[in-house]
Design a protein around this motif. Structure first.
Motif, mmCIF file in Angstrom:
data_model
loop_
_atom_site.group_PDB
_atom_site.id
_atom_site.type_symbol
_atom_site.label_atom_id
_atom_site.label_comp_id
_atom_site.label_asym_id
_atom_site.label_seq_id
_atom_site.Cartn_x
_atom_site.Cartn_y
_atom_site.Cartn_z
ATOM 1 N N GLN A 123 -45.779 -8.739 21.481
ATOM 2 C CA GLN A 123 -44.874 -9.598 22.243
ATOM 3 C C GLN A 123 -43.453 -9.015 22.261
ATOM 4 O O GLN A 123 -42.764 -9.083 23.279
ATOM 5 N N VAL A 124 -43.050 -8.456 21.146
ATOM 6 C CA VAL A 124 -41.718 -7.848 21.073
ATOM 7 C C VAL A 124 -41.627 -6.651 22.023
ATOM 8 O O VAL A 124 -40.640 -6.489 22.758
ATOM 9 N N ILE A 125 -42.683 -5.825 22.023
ATOM 10 C CA ILE A 125 -42.675 -4.637 22.889
ATOM 11 C C ILE A 125 -42.688 -5.047 24.363
ATOM 12 O O ILE A 125 -41.978 -4.463 25.189
ATOM 13 N N VAL A 126 -43.487 -6.068 24.701
ATOM 14 C CA VAL A 126 -43.517 -6.549 26.087
ATOM 15 C C VAL A 126 -42.150 -7.103 26.484
ATOM 16 O O VAL A 126 -41.645 -6.842 27.580
ATOM 17 N N GLY A 127 -41.539 -7.881 25.577
ATOM 18 C CA GLY A 127 -40.208 -8.416 25.858
ATOM 19 C C GLY A 127 -39.180 -7.324 26.075
ATOM 20 O O GLY A 127 -38.367 -7.393 27.016
ATOM 21 N N TYR A 128 -39.236 -6.278 25.238
ATOM 22 C CA TYR A 128 -38.312 -5.152 25.396
ATOM 23 C C TYR A 128 -38.559 -4.444 26.726
ATOM 24 O O TYR A 128 -37.611 -4.037 27.424
ATOM 25 N N SER A 129 -39.846 -4.284 27.078
ATOM 26 C CA SER A 129 -40.190 -3.601 28.327
ATOM 27 C C SER A 129 -39.668 -4.366 29.540
ATOM 28 O O SER A 129 -39.159 -3.775 30.495
ATOM 29 N N LEU A 130 -39.777 -5.695 29.492
ATOM 30 C CA LEU A 130 -39.305 -6.508 30.613
ATOM 31 C C LEU A 130 -37.783 -6.533 30.684
ATOM 32 O O LEU A 130 -37.199 -6.687 31.765
ATOM 33 N N TRP A 131 -37.129 -6.379 29.543
ATOM 34 C CA TRP A 131 -35.666 -6.460 29.494
ATOM 35 C C TRP A 131 -35.018 -5.111 29.830
ATOM 36 O O TRP A 131 -34.105 -5.035 30.651
ATOM 37 N N LYS A 132 -35.540 -4.042 29.216
ATOM 38 C CA LYS A 132 -34.896 -2.738 29.355
ATOM 39 C C LYS A 132 -35.641 -1.761 30.266
ATOM 40 O O LYS A 132 -35.041 -0.842 30.812
ATOM 41 N N LYS A 133 -36.966 -1.942 30.392
ATOM 42 C CA LYS A 133 -37.775 -0.957 31.114
ATOM 43 C C LYS A 133 -38.594 -1.607 32.226
ATOM 44 O O LYS A 133 -39.717 -1.181 32.506
ATOM 45 N N LYS A 134 -38.038 -2.604 32.879
ATOM 46 C CA LYS A 134 -38.824 -3.388 33.832
ATOM 47 C C LYS A 134 -39.260 -2.588 35.063
ATOM 48 O O LYS A 134 -40.173 -2.976 35.768
ATOM 49 N N ASN A 135 -38.599 -1.464 35.325
ATOM 50 C CA ASN A 135 -38.967 -0.646 36.479
ATOM 51 C C ASN A 135 -39.864 0.536 36.123
ATOM 52 O O ASN A 135 -40.171 1.361 36.969
ATOM 53 N N GLU A 136 -40.269 0.616 34.857
ATOM 54 C CA GLU A 136 -41.091 1.739 34.406
ATOM 55 C C GLU A 136 -42.519 1.272 34.171
ATOM 56 O O GLU A 136 -42.804 0.485 33.273
ATOM 57 N N THR A 137 -43.431 1.762 34.999
ATOM 58 C CA THR A 137 -44.832 1.364 34.937
ATOM 59 C C THR A 137 -45.452 1.680 33.583
ATOM 60 O O THR A 137 -46.239 0.897 33.046
ATOM 61 N N LEU A 138 -45.106 2.834 33.028
ATOM 62 C CA LEU A 138 -45.682 3.253 31.750
ATOM 63 C C LEU A 138 -45.427 2.222 30.663
ATOM 64 O O LEU A 138 -46.343 1.832 29.930
ATOM 65 N N TRP A 139 -44.200 1.759 30.550
ATOM 66 C CA TRP A 139 -43.850 0.789 29.513
ATOM 67 C C TRP A 139 -44.547 -0.550 29.744
ATOM 68 O O TRP A 139 -45.136 -1.128 28.816
ATOM 69 N N ILE A 140 -44.492 -1.044 30.946
ATOM 70 C CA ILE A 140 -45.065 -2.363 31.244
ATOM 71 C C ILE A 140 -46.573 -2.372 31.005
ATOM 72 O O ILE A 140 -47.111 -3.263 30.327
ATOM 73 N N GLU A 141 -47.277 -1.387 31.551
ATOM 74 C CA GLU A 141 -48.735 -1.367 31.448
ATOM 75 C C GLU A 141 -49.201 -1.101 30.021
ATOM 76 O O GLU A 141 -50.155 -1.727 29.548
ATOM 77 N N SER A 142 -48.547 -0.178 29.333
ATOM 78 C CA SER A 142 -48.940 0.139 27.959
ATOM 79 C C SER A 142 -48.695 -1.042 27.027
ATOM 80 O O SER A 142 -49.553 -1.389 26.203
ATOM 81 N N ALA A 143 -47.526 -1.658 27.156
ATOM 82 C CA ALA A 143 -47.198 -2.802 26.304
ATOM 83 C C ALA A 143 -48.137 -3.971 26.559
ATOM 84 O O ALA A 143 -48.607 -4.639 25.619
ATOM 85 N N SER A 144 -48.440 -4.242 27.824
ATOM 86 C CA SER A 144 -49.339 -5.351 28.166
ATOM 87 C C SER A 144 -50.746 -5.104 27.635
ATOM 88 O O SER A 144 -51.398 -6.024 27.122
ATOM 89 N N THR A 145 -51.221 -3.871 27.752
ATOM 90 C CA THR A 145 -52.547 -3.528 27.238
ATOM 91 C C THR A 145 -52.618 -3.724 25.737
ATOM 92 O O THR A 145 -53.582 -4.310 25.205
ATOM 93 N N PHE A 146 -51.597 -3.245 25.034
ATOM 94 C CA PHE A 146 -51.560 -3.406 23.574
ATOM 95 C C PHE A 146 -51.572 -4.883 23.191
ATOM 96 O O PHE A 146 -52.304 -5.297 22.282
ATOM 97 N N LEU A 147 -50.781 -5.699 23.881
ATOM 98 C CA LEU A 147 -50.698 -7.121 23.540
ATOM 99 C C LEU A 147 -52.024 -7.839 23.795
ATOM 100 O O LEU A 147 -52.436 -8.686 22.996
ATOM 101 N N ILE A 148 -52.700 -7.508 24.880
ATOM 102 C CA ILE A 148 -53.981 -8.169 25.176
ATOM 103 C C ILE A 148 -55.003 -7.885 24.081
ATOM 104 O O ILE A 148 -55.694 -8.799 23.596
ATOM 105 N N PHE A 149 -55.101 -6.634 23.655
ATOM 106 C CA PHE A 149 -56.043 -6.323 22.576
ATOM 107 C C PHE A 149 -55.595 -6.918 21.248
ATOM 108 O O PHE A 149 -56.429 -7.296 20.419
ATOM 109 N N ALA A 150 -54.292 -7.021 21.043
ATOM 110 C CA ALA A 150 -53.784 -7.645 19.821
ATOM 111 C C ALA A 150 -54.135 -9.132 19.791
ATOM 112 O O ALA A 150 -54.468 -9.683 18.734
ATOM 113 N N ILE A 151 -54.074 -9.799 20.940
ATOM 114 C CA ILE A 151 -54.462 -11.211 21.029
ATOM 115 C C ILE A 151 -55.936 -11.373 20.671
ATOM 116 O O ILE A 151 -56.314 -12.256 19.883
ATOM 117 N N GLY A 152 -56.788 -10.526 21.244
ATOM 118 C CA GLY A 152 -58.220 -10.601 20.930
ATOM 119 C C GLY A 152 -58.492 -10.355 19.467
ATOM 120 O O GLY A 152 -59.312 -11.060 18.841
#
Length: 410
Positions: free
Chosen positions: A66-95
């Protein structure tokens, strides 16, 4: 000098949008591997830990995600690499968190319940992070859930269709905004495949109606795939027209067998009319056929149906063939004629637009039909040999002529 400075200033102020496909893929894979590594390291000493410490360790990856996703949305919102990687990590972390907490406190439950909980917790991330990878994982998750629940365990639930509705707005937005995205290309394949696989899960009592439903579904796919508004010309392979063409052809080939025609003739569909109109198979057939007819009419009005495509109209034709299959035992001959005609028209269309794929697909339909007739007819080896030679020569001749035509045009 002024032009050079202007160019430098343009690239300096231009937002950094890392759309390199390989970099994004490796970033996503890295996120998955990191998550798995953390889980394996913790699992090595899992039995020696207290329940409180286990709970903390189970939640740490999810909080970190969640922290990484929040950082990505705040500082790296235009970078696909950050958004997609962070979201993927969070989804597997939730599971992982759901699974570990269930094991720590013996919460019970089954795999279907786990998948429902996981996907429902993941769907907000799809919209908050606007992550295509999160949407793809969500769609894959609900498809896997439905296969488990309705095909293997026969729970007769319809949760999949409610869960599917939740992802439709995101899918629509991706079509509108990211027409050339590689993620959207995967989304098209997965969405179409998921619908084909899971549509059959609603069949319980009037399974014969699913033939009409599937023909209509493939008709909808083909019409959408050829629509100029969806920009499928950006892709080398059109996922919707490919699945529709292959699916329609397979169904025609199956129905061309005499045994299948006789089985439909002896079915109890016409004799069991009680609750017929409320059957899920009937509802799916009406909805899909209605959607197909509306799209067909709109494309006709827009003048998009210039070249006759058999896969666009097959679901309409099958509306008239289906009652014949139920009332006449030898309708399979009509199916054979329709299948042969489909192959011939596909060859003709492929030749006219100089498309080797379509031309060979039409030949493949005819060849498969002939091979299937070898199975249920008594032909001498000489006749079979001649037919095999004719098929081989046909493949060679039409490809040679089309390639020669291309060379002349070039």
């Amino acid at each position: 000098d002024e032009i050079g400075k202007s160019i430098e200033q343009f690239y300096a102020t231009k937002p950094s949008t890392n759309n390199n496909w390989l970099i994004v893929v490796f970033g996503i894979l890295g996120s998955v591997l990191i998550g798995m590594g953390i889980i394996l390291i913790v699992a090595h000493n899992w039995d020696q830990l207290s329940d409180g410490l286990k709970t903390v360790l189970a939640l740490i990856p999810m909080v970190l995600g969640q922290v990484i996703v929040g950082y990505s949305l705040w500082k790296k919102k235009n970078e696909t690499l950050w958004i997609e990687s962070a979201s993927t990590f969070l989804i597997f972390a939730i599971g992982a968190a759901i699974a570990m907490l269930g094991q720590i406190y013996n919460l019970g439950g089954d795999l279907e319940g786990f998948m429902i909980t996981w996907t429902l917790l993941a769907i907000p991330l799809v919209y908050i992070a606007n992550s295509s990878m999160a949407g793809i994982l969500y769609l894959a998750g609900i498809s896997y859930y439905n296969v488990l629940a309705d095909y293997f365990h026969r729970n007769d639930t319809y949760y999949f269709w409610l869960l599917l509705i939740l992802i439709i707005p995101f899918y629509y937005l991706q079509i509108r905004k990211n027409k050339k995205s590689n993620f959207l290309f995967i989304f098209h394949w997965l969405m179409a495949s998921s619908l084909v696989i899971n549509l059959g899960s609603i069949a319980h009592h009037t399974e014969e109606l699913m033939l009409v439903a599937y023909f209509s579904l493939f008709g909808v796919f083909y019409l959408l795939g050829t629509s100029s508004r969806l920009h499928f010309e950006n892709y080398r392979i059109n996922p919707l027209t490919f699945i529709a063409s292959v699916g329609t052809s397979i169904m025609l080939i199956i129905l061309s067998f005499e045994e299948v025609s006789k089985e439909l003739f002896h079915s109890s569909l016409l004799r069991e009319s009680e609750g017929f109109l409320l059957a899920p198979e009937w509802i799916a057939t009406i909805v899909l056929t209605g959607i197909g007819l509306v799209i067909l009419f709109k494309q006709y009005k827009r003048g998009e149906l210039v070249q006759f495509q058999p896969f666009s109209w097959m679901f309409v034709l099958f509306l008239f063939i289906f009652p014949l299959l139920l009332n006449f035992e030898f309708t399979f001959w009509l199916i054979n004629i329709v299948t042969l005609g489909t192959g011939i028209i596909t060859i003709k269309n492929g030749s006219e637009i100089n498309h080797l794929g379509k031309l060979n697909f039409g030949l493949l339909i005819i060849s498969t039909l002939i091979l299937c007739r070898f199975v249920d007819t008594d032909l001498t080896f000489i006749v079979r040999g001649v037919l095999f030679l004719a098929i081989g020569i046909s493949f060679f001749t039409v490809n040679y002529r089309l390639l020669k035509k291309r060379k002349q045009n070039a």
